[in-house]
Motif scaffolding. Sequence first.
Motif, PDB file in Angstrom:
ATOM      1  N   UNK A  12      16.993  36.288  -3.953  1.00 31.56           N
ATOM      2  CA  UNK A  12      17.630  34.963  -3.941  1.00 31.56           C
ATOM      3  C   UNK A  12      18.921  34.999  -3.129  1.00 31.56           C
ATOM      4  N   UNK A  13      19.669  36.088  -3.264  1.00 30.92           N
ATOM      5  CA  UNK A  13      20.917  36.231  -2.508  1.00 30.92           C
ATOM      6  C   UNK A  13      20.642  36.241  -1.002  1.00 30.92           C
ATOM      7  N   UNK A  14      19.664  37.055  -0.591  1.00 39.49           N
ATOM      8  CA  UNK A  14      19.365  37.150   0.846  1.00 39.49           C
ATOM      9  C   UNK A  14      18.807  35.821   1.371  1.00 39.49           C
ATOM     10  N   UNK A  15      18.009  35.150   0.546  1.00 38.16           N
ATOM     11  CA  UNK A  15      17.476  33.840   0.965  1.00 38.16           C
ATOM     12  C   UNK A  15      18.610  32.828   1.144  1.00 38.16           C
ATOM     13  N   UNK A  16      19.621  32.920   0.298  1.00 43.16           N
ATOM     14  CA  UNK A  16      20.756  31.991   0.393  1.00 43.16           C
ATOM     15  C   UNK A  16      21.449  32.148   1.746  1.00 43.16           C
ATOM     16  N   UNK A  17      21.621  33.391   2.191  1.00 46.22           N
ATOM     17  CA  UNK A  17      22.271  33.625   3.486  1.00 46.22           C
ATOM     18  C   UNK A  17      21.363  33.119   4.609  1.00 46.22           C
ATOM     19  N   UNK A  18      20.065  33.337   4.453  1.00 43.38           N
ATOM     20  CA  UNK A  18      19.086  32.891   5.446  1.00 43.38           C
ATOM     21  C   UNK A  18      19.088  31.364   5.579  1.00 43.38           C
ATOM     22  N   UNK A  21      22.981  27.352   7.589  1.00 42.47           N
ATOM     23  CA  UNK A  21      22.771  27.001   9.005  1.00 42.47           C
ATOM     24  C   UNK A  21      23.713  27.758   9.927  1.00 42.47           C
ATOM     25  N   UNK A  22      24.781  28.360   9.375  1.00 39.09           N
ATOM     26  CA  UNK A  22      25.714  29.115  10.210  1.00 39.09           C
ATOM     27  C   UNK A  22      25.290  30.567  10.425  1.00 39.09           C
ATOM     28  N   UNK A  23      24.214  30.984   9.774  1.00 35.19           N
ATOM     29  CA  UNK A  23      23.728  32.364   9.974  1.00 35.19           C
ATOM     30  C   UNK A  23      23.118  32.482  11.369  1.00 35.19           C
ATOM     31  N   UNK A  24      23.558  33.477  12.127  1.00 40.72           N
ATOM     32  CA  UNK A  24      23.117  33.620  13.531  1.00 40.72           C
ATOM     33  C   UNK A  24      21.730  34.274  13.601  1.00 40.72           C
ATOM     34  N   UNK A  25      21.092  34.173  14.758  1.00 35.65           N
ATOM     35  CA  UNK A  25      19.756  34.768  14.947  1.00 35.65           C
ATOM     36  C   UNK A  25      19.724  36.268  14.646  1.00 35.65           C
ATOM     37  N   UNK A  26      20.680  37.065  15.154  1.00 29.60           N
ATOM     38  CA  UNK A  26      20.616  38.503  14.838  1.00 29.60           C
ATOM     39  C   UNK A  26      20.671  38.762  13.330  1.00 29.60           C
ATOM     40  N   UNK A  27      21.546  38.041  12.602  1.00 25.89           N
ATOM     41  CA  UNK A  27      21.617  38.238  11.146  1.00 25.89           C
ATOM     42  C   UNK A  27      20.340  37.739  10.484  1.00 25.89           C
ATOM     43  N   UNK A  28      19.814  36.632  11.000  1.00 28.79           N
ATOM     44  CA  UNK A  28      18.588  36.056  10.443  1.00 28.79           C
ATOM     45  C   UNK A  28      17.437  37.059  10.566  1.00 28.79           C
ATOM     46  N   UNK A  29      17.352  37.715  11.720  1.00 30.89           N
ATOM     47  CA  UNK A  29      16.271  38.691  11.931  1.00 30.89           C
ATOM     48  C   UNK A  29      16.435  39.885  10.988  1.00 30.89           C
ATOM     49  N   UNK A  33      13.846  40.976   7.814  1.00 33.60           N
ATOM     50  CA  UNK A  33      13.232  42.297   7.657  1.00 33.60           C
ATOM     51  C   UNK A  33      13.523  42.876   6.266  1.00 33.60           C
ATOM     52  N   UNK A  34      14.767  42.709   5.819  1.00 38.39           N
ATOM     53  CA  UNK A  34      15.119  43.225   4.480  1.00 38.39           C
ATOM     54  C   UNK A  34      14.305  42.508   3.405  1.00 38.39           C
ATOM     55  N   UNK A  35      14.173  41.190   3.552  1.00 39.84           N
ATOM     56  CA  UNK A  35      13.433  40.415   2.555  1.00 39.84           C
ATOM     57  C   UNK A  35      11.964  40.820   2.499  1.00 39.84           C
ATOM     58  N   UNK A  36      11.391  41.068   3.664  1.00 38.53           N
ATOM     59  CA  UNK A  36       9.980  41.463   3.694  1.00 38.53           C
ATOM     60  C   UNK A  36       9.776  42.755   2.933  1.00 38.53           C
ATOM     61  N   UNK A  37      10.689  43.675   3.097  1.00 37.82           N
ATOM     62  CA  UNK A  37      10.537  44.957   2.408  1.00 37.82           C
ATOM     63  C   UNK A  37      10.490  44.736   0.902  1.00 37.82           C
TER      64      UNK A  37
END
Length: 210
Positions: A12-18, A21-29, A33-37
């Motif tokens: 839930x925490x990682x999804x919140x950052x995702x 709208x201010x999260x950049x593409x590099x952070x989003x990527x 990857x972390x969420x998928x794991x």
Amino acid sequence: MRVHVADHPLITHKLTVLRDKNTTSPSFRALTEELVTLLAYEATREVRVEPVEIETPVTKTVGIALSDPKPLIVPILRAGLGMLEGMVKLLPSAEVGFLGMVRDEETLQPTTYAERLPDDLAGRQCYVIDPMLATGGSLIAAIDFLLQRGADEVIAVCLLGAPEGLEAVKAATAGKNVTVVLGAVDEKLNEHGYIVPGLGDAGDRLYGLV
Ligand SMILES: O=P(O)(O)OC[C@H]1O[C@H](OP(=O)(O)OP(=O)(O)O)[C@H](O)[C@@H]1O
Ligand SMILES: O=c1cc[nH]c(=O)[nH]1
Ligand SMILES: [Mg+2]
């Protein structure tokens, strides 16, 4: 169809950052990857294994190894590509097939523009990866494709889903060996078929506008 919504504060925490709208593409990527794991840990709970005999430095013992045929991972391009690295890290011996799909933003109907999969999927467990399950049209088409090729079982791993899309997938896969694992089920779809609150267009946020 089985549905599993991961209920874990780290997810839930990682999804919140995702979602921000201010999260950049590099952070989003990186976050994808972390969420998928984390989600793949849940999604592979029933991965097929068989006993293997090994020798530790101390004694002989029996452990387990992934059975043949190995699982097939199928990212739905574009956005699903953002989940591939994380999934392959967890299942390094899996094979990877590709489905390219795009949703018409007016009609919300998906079309398949690319396909690179083994011809015969008999006996295979297939892991479909796509961050977004909105109307469910793309996932239904992907599952249909894999089952028609003979896949035994399909496990879909999505970051976010809408209740409407989940119901549609449920209805379309009744009686089939299908599981959907999600990080969260959001409130609804808006009039443009976007998940609310959602995270916007996952493909654009991963790779930029096209
Ligand atoms: O459940 P649905 O209503 O079918 O919508 C979900 C689909 O939409 C997105 O892909 P998109 O068509 O935007 O393609 P992209 O990955 O290239 O951006 C997403 O990655 C899913 O594949
Ligand atoms: O909210 C949505 C719906 C479909 N596709 C996306 O990328 N996001
Ligand atoms: Mg998109």
